[in-house]
Each structure stands twice: as C-alpha cells, then as structure tokens.
Design an enzyme around this catalytic site. Structure first.
Site, PDB file in Angstrom:
ATOM      1  N   LEU A  72       1.948   1.263   9.063  1.00  0.00           N
ATOM      2  CA  LEU A  72       2.187   0.770   7.706  1.00  0.00           C
ATOM      3  C   LEU A  72       2.388  -0.730   7.658  1.00  0.00           C
ATOM      4  O   LEU A  72       1.865  -1.416   6.789  1.00  0.00           O
ATOM      5  CB  LEU A  72       3.432   1.460   7.119  1.00  0.00           C
ATOM      6  CG  LEU A  72       3.189   2.755   6.349  1.00  0.00           C
ATOM      7  CD1 LEU A  72       4.525   3.283   5.859  1.00  0.00           C
ATOM      8  CD2 LEU A  72       2.246   2.529   5.180  1.00  0.00           C
ATOM      9  N   GLN A  79      -0.838  -2.371   7.801  1.00  0.00           N
ATOM     10  CA  GLN A  79      -1.734  -2.150   6.672  1.00  0.00           C
ATOM     11  C   GLN A  79      -1.374  -3.023   5.472  1.00  0.00           C
ATOM     12  O   GLN A  79      -2.223  -3.627   4.851  1.00  0.00           O
ATOM     13  CB  GLN A  79      -1.629  -0.699   6.213  1.00  0.00           C
ATOM     14  CG  GLN A  79      -2.537   0.244   6.934  1.00  0.00           C
ATOM     15  CD  GLN A  79      -2.425   1.617   6.311  1.00  0.00           C
ATOM     16  OE1 GLN A  79      -2.443   1.754   5.091  1.00  0.00           O
ATOM     17  NE2 GLN A  79      -2.287   2.614   7.151  1.00  0.00           N
ATOM     18  N   CYS A  80      -0.073  -3.016   5.136  1.00  0.00           N
ATOM     19  CA  CYS A  80       0.334  -3.779   3.959  1.00  0.00           C
ATOM     20  C   CYS A  80       0.415  -5.241   4.351  1.00  0.00           C
ATOM     21  O   CYS A  80       0.726  -5.564   5.481  1.00  0.00           O
ATOM     22  CB  CYS A  80       1.698  -3.315   3.462  1.00  0.00           C
ATOM     23  SG  CYS A  80       1.719  -1.600   3.001  1.00  0.00           S
ATOM     24  N   THR A  81       0.152  -6.067   3.406  1.00  0.00           N
ATOM     25  CA  THR A  81       0.353  -7.468   3.683  1.00  0.00           C
ATOM     26  C   THR A  81       1.853  -7.681   3.618  1.00  0.00           C
ATOM     27  O   THR A  81       2.440  -7.696   2.552  1.00  0.00           O
ATOM     28  CB  THR A  81      -0.345  -8.345   2.637  1.00  0.00           C
ATOM     29  OG1 THR A  81      -1.021  -7.495   1.749  1.00  0.00           O
ATOM     30  CG2 THR A  81      -1.269  -9.308   3.286  1.00  0.00           C
ATOM     31  N   VAL A  82       2.453  -7.794   4.769  1.00  0.00           N
ATOM     32  CA  VAL A  82       3.894  -7.998   4.807  1.00  0.00           C
ATOM     33  C   VAL A  82       4.135  -9.504   4.796  1.00  0.00           C
ATOM     34  O   VAL A  82       3.855 -10.181   5.773  1.00  0.00           O
ATOM     35  CB  VAL A  82       4.494  -7.360   6.063  1.00  0.00           C
ATOM     36  CG1 VAL A  82       5.992  -7.547   6.081  1.00  0.00           C
ATOM     37  CG2 VAL A  82       4.144  -5.896   6.109  1.00  0.00           C
TER      38      VAL A  82
END
Lengths: 737, 308
Positions: free
Chosen positions: A578, A581-584
């Site tokens: 996760l 995947q997400c632009t953190v």
C-alpha cells in the site's frame, strides 16, 4: 444677499443617474483610467418638462461617456433626436479615495467652471453652441469593491450682483399678446425641437411677438438688431413649476445680458441705441418656457415670463462667482451615494470582484499584466486529487473561467483533508465521482466558473487491455485527444508515472502546452513539456543543447517528463504494498507544487507574443534570473510587452523544470533538451501516434507491453549498447519521478 | 427555489430563442401574439399618437436582427407615479379595478388556463413563480421620510455637506416641483416617484414586454425590487421579475410576458364587434392592460383615434 420679492428664482437641476452609468464608469476606471484622476468629458441629457407633475431631470446613462466609433456616435445621436432630448456637456472628476472625495477643492472646481462660462460667453462660443451655457460637473468616488459610488453634481451658474427679476408669469395660452398666436408658436416650437440632435438652435430660439413665427437659426446677430419689445426668447424648459423657470434659463439670461451690453456699448458709439438709457440700465425681456404635455409643446403648459435682465458688472466678469452644487436628501448641498451592490446579480458581482483584484495589479505593480489573456485560458486538469484541487483553486485566483477535470476515481474518506475541493459528504454512498464533485465545488466557490468533470481512466502502458475492453479504451484515447484539442493548457496531475504517458504523447504531437506536476515523499517536480518535433538545427548539437545568448536561457526543444528515463513506463501498482501504491507525500507539497504549476503557466503566457508557440519558449535558468535582477534592479518590468530585453517576462523567468523539496527546503531550476529516443515525445512515437491507420494498433501494443516502446524508439538498442547496466536498476522507489 | 426556477427558465428561454425562428405570419387576432414587423407597425402608430413614446436603437451590440436598428425598443421617460399601488388599492376598496367594457381583463390576467396551447405558443407551464420577490406588506414608505434614508444614500453624518449657497436666484429645493410631497386625505405623505418605461419585443413569447426603471422623489435610482411597490398586489406576487434589461443590462423590474398572449387575445376579442381592431392598435390595447398592472404609473396611452 436678501432675495427681493421680484427676484427671478430658477428651479435647480436634479441629477438622475441610471445604474448603467455607474457600471460603465467602473469599467472605464478599472480598464482604462487606472490611477489617473484626469477629468472625463461626459454628456447628460434632458427634455422639456413633459407634464405638470415632475420636472425633467438631468439624466445620465451608460452612453454618457460618448466614446466610440462614428457609427456608435451616429446611433446615439439618432436616439437622442428620436426621444426629443437635449445634450448637456459635463466634466467628471473621479478621485481615487474617499478621503480625496471628502477633501476635494470644490471651490476651485466651481470657480474654474464660472471662469469658463464667462470665457464662452465673451468669446462668442456660446452664441453658436448654447449647450455651453448648461454645463455640469460630477465629482465622484467609485468604491469598486463594494460597488458603491459617491457623487456630487454641480450645475454651475454665474452669480451676478444684480440678478434677473420677474415682472409677471402665466401660461402662453392666456398671455395678453402671445395668446392670440399661441397655437402657431407651439407648432413652430414643436418643429424646432424636432431638428437634428446636433442643431444648436434646439436649445433656444426667437419668436416673433406678432406673427408667432419661430425664427431659427437663432443667432446673436438677430437679437442685436431687433428691438427687445418685438420678440420673445424661447428656451427648452425642463421645469414643471408654474411660478419658476428651470436652471437652464439662468446662464442664458446672463449671456443675453453680456452680449447685448457689449452690443449696446458698440451701438452707442455708432449712435444707434435702441432707446436704452445706459449700458447698465436694466432692460426687459420676454421669455417663453417651452414645455410639453402629452408629448407635444403645449400652450397651456408652456409659460411666459416677463423678466428684467440681470446686470453684469465688470467685477462679475473679471472675478466670476459660480453657484450650483446639488442638494441631497437633507435639502442642503451634499454628496450622494449610489449603492448598487444589493441590486446587482450576485453572480455577476462575484465575477466582477474576481477580475477587480487582478485588474488592480495593473494599476501600479504590473501594467503589462495580461489579465484577460490568462483568464481566457481554457485549462484541462488531468487528475482531481491533491494536485488537481490545488491547481484549480489557484487558477480561480487568476480569474480562469474554463476548467475541466478528468479523473476516473471516486471521492474516498481519506480525500477531503488533503484535497481541498471535497467534503465528508462527497465520500458517502461509495463516494461521488471525483471529477464531477470537484467541478461542482468550483461552481459553489465561484458561480462564474465554467467547470466540467469528465469521468475517465487514462489508458496506460503496461496495463494490458482485454480484447473486449479494447474499443472502449481506444475510444477513451480519442476522448482525451478531443479534450486536449478543446483546451489551451493541459495540467498533468495524475499519481502514477504510466498515466502520464498518453497525455504527454498527445500534447507533444499537437504542440499543446503541458504543465506537469509530480510529488515524491518530500520533493516535487514542476515542469513544462516541449511540443512539436525536433527541428533540424536543434538536432545538430552534440547533445541537442544550445544556449541562448540572452542570460543563459535554453533555447532548444525542451524535454518531457520521460526524456530523462531509459525505462518505458509500466505497471507501478500491481504487486506493490500500500505505501508503495499510494503517493505517500508530505501534505504541504501538493499546494506548493500546484501553485508553482499555475504560476508557470501564467509566466509562460507573458513570455509569448501572439502567434508564438508557448511550448517553444526558451527556458530560463538561474543565470537568466540573476541577469534579470541586475538588469532592472527590481522584479517588475516596465515595457509594454511581456518580453524584456534580457529575455525574461514581465512576471520574471520561466524555467523548464522546478525541482524542490521540503527536506532541505531547496528549489532548483533545470533545463533539459528533448531526448531523441524518448518513449513519449520523440519523433518515432509521435509519428506512430499521428499515423491514422496505425494509431490504434500502436497504442494497443504500447498498453500491452512497455518493452514495445523501448524497441520502437531504439531505447532498447541503446541500453544494450551500454555495458554497465547497474544504474538501470534504480527505478523509482515510490516517487513517481 | 423560486428564484432558481426563474433562473433556469431564463436560461432555457435564451437557448430556445436562439433556436426559434421569428414568427412571420400574423396571428394577433387568433393568439394574441405579434410578429416583429407587427410590433414595429404598432410601435410606429403609438409614437405617432402618443409622442411621449419614442423608438430607440440602443447599443448596437444588443441589437436584435429581426428588428430595424433604429427601432429596437420603445421608451417613455420621467413618467410620474404619485403613490404606491397598494395605497390606491386600499382606497379603491372593493371596487373593480377596471369597469364597464374593461371587465374580464384582470380576470384573464390571473387565469393561466385561458390561453391557447398550440404548437406555436410556448408552454404556459413554464411560468416562473416569483413569490420570493413579494413586497413586504408592511413596507413603510408612506410613513416617514427617514425610512428610506436609513441606509444613508445621502450622508448627514458624512461631514462634508457644503454650506448653503448664498444665492437669491435659486429656488430652495424644498420648493422644487418634484420633491414637493403632498398629503392625501388620509394624511399619508405621498412621494412622487418617476419611471422610465420601455417596451421590448420578446421573441420567445412573441409579445411586447414592459420594463420599469424607477427613481425616487430625489431622483435616486430605485432598487428594482422597490418597483414592486408600484405594481398591483395581484401581479407583484406572480408576474413580475427582476432581469437585466435586454438593451442596457441594467437590472430592471419587468412584467413577465408568459401570459401576455392569452390576455391580449381575450382583450382583442372583447373589443370584437363587427370590425376587428387592426394590428396598429395592438400596443394601445397592450398598454391598457399594463395599466391594470401598474395602476399608479401615469404613462400616456390615450389614442385620439378610435381603436376600431
């Protein structure tokens, strides 16, 4: 001075200002006048009294400002004549602050007007242009933020030591001498009033006491050569009062007194005085106040005043005193306030207020600011997430009206806190489609915006398309192309690397300005892509780089987001955790990068003249930044065009790439040339994309297999040439750049 | 909600107008509507008979192509309005607004079912309800001068009122005609407003449309919602809207033309007899109808010639 019982008293003008006048004043102040307080020449209109109930006012509407081409002026004159109105010439002084309005030297304004009246009378100008005798002054202050207008009118009249007197007055129809020919007189006056709008004889004329004939064109020569007892001075009277004439008569009598006194003096010398005892002796004049009823000159409504002319002393003429400041509701001379904010459509009000703040920048700070050009830029935002929301808000700030979002997602519960256009309610029931929800929010914020949302996933390389889906996906590529065609600037604000490929390619093929913003964890990239194909001269350099002489600007075809990569974009989300995947990212980054992206577009708009390709604008670097500072000593330019001598724009420099971060709080500018084997903008891919019959197949293969692109561009071959492939392994670690 | 409805309808009407062709066949007897050409004929006759009215071309940018450039709309200015409509209705008590031959005019105006609904005539169901714009029945304009000035359009506390000019030749403003306020029998102070009225041609409804721009007794432009005080209560609640004037863009009160055609049809029929009125009399009939909507605005519509 105490008023004698027989002093002729004139009913003052009343100003009646149409809201359209204020709207036009506001427009001219904002767009043309800026900080200037130079007086404007304007024109008011009046008619003879139309009924016995109300006097006719001095009316001003949007056309009072007069300027325009010949056909506009002709159309205006036609309307003035058709409605039987007469013109009054006025001077408008619009001051910049309420304090200026309050403290304005009205005394000087009035005494100047009085001096001008004397000049116009003595020079003979008023003989031919009687409108000069009905001047007015408007002192105004426009509070454009509140849409409030402070104003004070004056209708200057010469104040004379020995004022005009009235002996008797009554309706024309009952007049002992003129009553017999009242109908003839009315008809003659009616015909005179129907003359052309510019005919000076419409203001006053002479009526023969015996025949009742009107004798235009009126001229001072006619008056001088005839005995005062044989004629009547007819004038257009806006006043409805039975006992008083309107203000329009006042200066007319002063004029008559001055011009006939001069004649008399001259006449005495020639020994042909008309029986007067002396130059200063009062003399009688009969005045017909022409008024209407039911739209026609009416002998019962029109009144005859038997008057004694005022006497003008040398003192009156050398040092004239003017009077005529309008009273307000208090019944005393005072300013008025027109507050149009409440009566205006709030949407229009908002729209004007948005432009106001931008136009104000032009008054002092930046006269070259191209407010209208920026505001009319149609912007396509690919992605309605953190960056999309930030960019859209900033575009609103620049007055941009056309904003279209493209996004395939729905608003999720994590979104509202970071994505400034969404609220909790948008997440309920599975979440609203993001693109439309963002557009709706923009319209709520500013109803004047033309915001649309398009729900669409952007097709991506490395995301193979099942055969059944293929027509829909290809259809999406064409929809995207149509959207890009319909806008002037494309913002690339998606959150994966591969979703940036198709828009980059499409914009490169079309030469459309594309501004790309991407976020890492604590770093960001904002860049503009080059458009069109590499020109021969750009290819000649060893690495395609050329440096402009002007302050180190880079003048070759600029690279795109993919030009620095040697790996084609592929699936970056499958088989990732996760957090990968997400632009953190740190939450502050998106607003920073979004704002920079918009400012880059606005600066670009100021670096181009009409017809220029914005994607070909040279890229400035820190060197050009330094030279622009040393060149002008300040950030603001002074030229009338966006271009400055050093190649920077009125808004400063326009780099190719801005890379910055909040870890070391750094920001650097880079300029990089287009890469001739780029997977997104090089000649080979663009050519394949543009080929009508091969396009779909090319796209399908690209979506299915990223390696296809590497092969097509020769990137794969190049990689094989490079022995040491160790550096290739460093693909992004969650950053999408 | 009602304001929204009106907005939506206005937008719809704008689109529809751009798609509609202008009426070319005469139908004023059958449907109460007129063509642009008939509007011009009737306007010419009005201007000739009542010269207080005149044609205006207005701003070329707002000109409608289906009307001559110098005959875009009709205007009459500075029309006195001595008292508010409600005040008049109070005095009139239970009397009919219109009597004798005029019977049925008002009734027709209030009756939305009377109209023809054939393919040509726009749908009557589109009538925007604007009760949101209702006049406050306790509006106090009759009571005291100070009410209007509460928002201080003229500023006593502004501290810049000039000194009274020492000028024996100026009539003090208190004695000027327009600002003279008189008291009626009941002791109400009457304030004379003035109106500029204009008549445009509404392509969608194929009828004339009346616009009101008012000034108070001191000639300050009236907020258009205040014009509602001069519209008979029955209509103020239903058929008056505030829209930008089509030629000046100034927000103006307008009598919405959605029911003009059926009302005009009835009126023309009621004049009936053997000879039908000719189209040049259309605006006289129309203005007589409008007079029932704005009973205290004393514009001129008295034809010297017979209407038949």
């Amino acid at each position: 001075m105490a008023a004698d019982a027989d002093t002729l008293r004139f009913e003052p003008w009343q100003s009646a200002v149409d809201p359209g006048f204020w709207a036009e004043l506001a427009r001219r102040k904002l767009d043309n006048a800026g900080l200037s307080e130079d007086p404007w020449l304007i024109t008011a209109l009046y008619t003879p009294a139309q009924n016995a109930v109300v006097s006719s006012p001095c009316q001003l509407d949007a056309r009072a400002f007069g300027a325009g081409d010949e056909s506009e002026l002709a159309a205006r004159a036609r309307d003035v004549a058709a409605s039987g109105r007469l013109e009054m010439p006025g001077t408008l002084v619009n001051v910049n602050t309420l304090e200026r309005f309050r403290a304005f030297d009205r005394g000087t304004l009035m005494s100047n007007a009085a001096k001008k009246l004397v000049e116009d009378i003595r020079s003979g100008r008023a003989d031919d242009d009687a409108a000069l005798l009905t001047p007015f002054i408007a002192l105004t202050y426009a509070d454009l933020k509140k849409w409030s207008f402070y104003y004070w009118f004056a209708f200057p009249a010469l104040k004379l030591d020995v004022p005009a007197k009235v002996i008797s007055c009554g309706p024309l129809a009952e007049h002992v001498e003129l009553g017999a020919v009242a109908d003839e007189i009315s008809r003659g006056c009616e015909a005179t009033l129907r003359r052309d709008a510019n005919d000076p004889a419409r203001t006053w004329w002479i009526v023969d006491n015996v025949s009742g004939e009107c004798e235009p064109p009126s001229s001072i020569a006619t008056v001088r050569t005839r005995d005062f007892s044989t004629w009547t001075l007819a004038f257009v009277d806006p006043c409805a009062s039975e006992a008083h004439p309107g203000w329009a008569l006042r200066n007319l009598l002063s004029w008559l007194a001055v011009r006939t006194r001069e004649t008399e003096t001259a006449g005495e010398a020639a020994g042909e005085t008309a029986g007067a005892a002396g130059a200063d002796a009062p003399r009688r004049v009969r005045v017909l106040a022409v008024r209407k009823s039911a739209g026609r000159v009416c002998p019962r409504a029109s009144r005859v005043f038997e008057c004694v002319l005022p006497v003008t002393t040398d003192g009156n003429l050398e040092n004239p005193t003017g009077v005529g400041w309008e009273v307000n509701a208090s019944g005393r001379p005072g300013p008025r306030l027109a507050n149009l904010g409440s009566s205006m459509d709030p949407t229009r009000l908002a729209s004007q207020a948005v432009d106001l703040n931008l136009k104000l920048m032009r008054w002092r700070l930046l006269p070259q600011l191209r407010v209208a050009q920026v505001a009319s830029t149609r912007c396509l935002l690919l992605g309605a997430g953190t960056l999309g929301c930030a960019v859209a808000r900033c575009l609103l700030g620049w007055g941009v009206r056309k904003i279209t979002f493209v996004d395939g997602g729905d608003v999720s519960f994590s979104n509202p806190v970071r994505q400034s256009l969404f609220e909790f309610g948008d997440c309920l029931g599975g979440g609203k489609p993001k693109a439309e929800a963002a557009a709706e929010a923009l319209r709520r914020i500013f109803p004047g915006v033309d915001a649309q949302g398009v729900r669409m996933m952007i097709p991506m390389p490395g995301h193979p398309v099942p055969d059944a889906e293929l027509p829909r996906v290809l259809d999406d590529t064409r929809r995207l192309e149509d959207l890009i065609d319909a806008h002037d600037c494309v913002y690339l604000l998606t959150d994966t690397r591969e979703s940036r490929w198709l828009p980059t390619l499409t914009c490169a093929a079309k030469g459309k300005l594309l501004i790309n913003a991407a976020l890492g964890f604590d770093s960001y990239l904002v860049m503009r892509h080059g458009g069109g194909l590499l020109r021969a001269d750009e290819r000649s350099g060893t690495d395609g780089t050329t440096t402009d002489e002007r302050g180190g600007a880079f003048a070759g075809r600029l690279g795109c987001y993919f030009c620095n990569d040697v790996v084609a974009p592929g699936d970056s989300t499958t088989d990732r955790t996760l957090d990968q995947q997400c632009t953190v990212t740190r939450p502050g980054l998106a607003p920073i990068a979004g704002a920079l992206a918009v400012e880059m577009m606005v600066s670009t708009a100021h670096g181009c003249v009409e017809g220029d390709d914005p994607t070909r604008m040279p890229a400035h670097t820190h060197e050009s930044f330094a030279s622009s500072r040393s060149g002008s000593g300040s950030g603001s330019g002074s030229g009338s065009t966006g271009d400055r001598d050093d190649g920077t724009t009125a808004l400063g420099i326009v780099p190719h790439q801005i890379r910055g971060g909040v870890f070391d709080l750094s920001q650097r500018l880079f300029a990089a040339p287009a890469f001739d084997r780029c997977v997104a903008c090089s000649e080979k891919v663009v050519a394949a994309f543009l080929k009508p019959d091969g396009r779909d197949e090319f796209l399908r293969r690209a979506f299915d297999d990223p390696a296809y692109l590497e092969n097509a561009t020769g990137l794969a071959a190049m990689k094989e040439e490079v022995d040491d492939a160790a550096w290739l392994g460093e693909d992004s670690d969650g950053d999408d750049f | 909600m009602d304001a929204l409805k009106h907005k939506v309808h206005t937008a719809y009407k704008g689109v529809a107008e751009s798609l509609m062709t202008t009426r070319t066949t005469s139908a004023f007897l059958e449907k109460g509507v007129v063509t642009p050409e008939e509007f011009v004929v009737a306007g010419d006759y009005l201007v000739e008979q009542c010269p207080t009215w005149s044609w205006q071309g207005g701003d070329a940018k707002s000109a409608k192509s289906y009307l001559p450039e110098d005959k875009q709309f009709l205007v009459t200015r500075n029309v006195p309005c001595l008292k508010r409509a409600r005040a008049m209705e109070e005095y009139a008590g239970k009397e009919e607004h219109l009597s004798g031959e005029d019977e049925g005019w008002v009734a027709a105006g209030g009756d939305g079912n009377g109209g023809s609904k054939d393919d040509d005539a726009p749908d009557m169901d589109e009538i925007p309800d604007i009760s949101a714009l209702r006049v406050d029945s306790r509006a106090k304009e009759d009571q005291n001068d100070d009410d209007d000035d509460a928002d201080i359009p003229d500023m006593d506390d502004f501290d810049m009122c000039g000194d009274e000019e020492d000028d024996a030749s100026a009539l003090p403003s208190s004695r000027a005609v327009t600002t003279v306020t008189t008291a009626d029998d009941a002791g109400h102070i009457l304030k004379t407003r003035t109106y500029d009225l204009s008549i445009t041609y509404d392509k969608y409804y194929q009828t004339p449309r009346v616009w009101l721009n008012g000034y108070d007794e001191r000639r300050r432009a009236l907020d258009p919602t205040k014009a509602l005080e001069d519209i008979s209560a029955e209509h103020a609640k239903k058929t008056v809207t505030i829209d930008p004037h089509p030629h000046t863009s100034v927000p103006s009160a307008s009598i919405h033309p959605c029911k003009h055609a059926p009302v005009m049809k009835k009126l023309i029929e009621s004049m009936g007899g053997d000879a039908a009125p000719s189209v040049e009399h259309y605006l006289f009939v129309f203005l007589k109808f409008i007079a029932s909507v704005v009973p205290t605005i004393e514009y001129d519509y008295t034809a010297s010639a017979s209407l038949r």
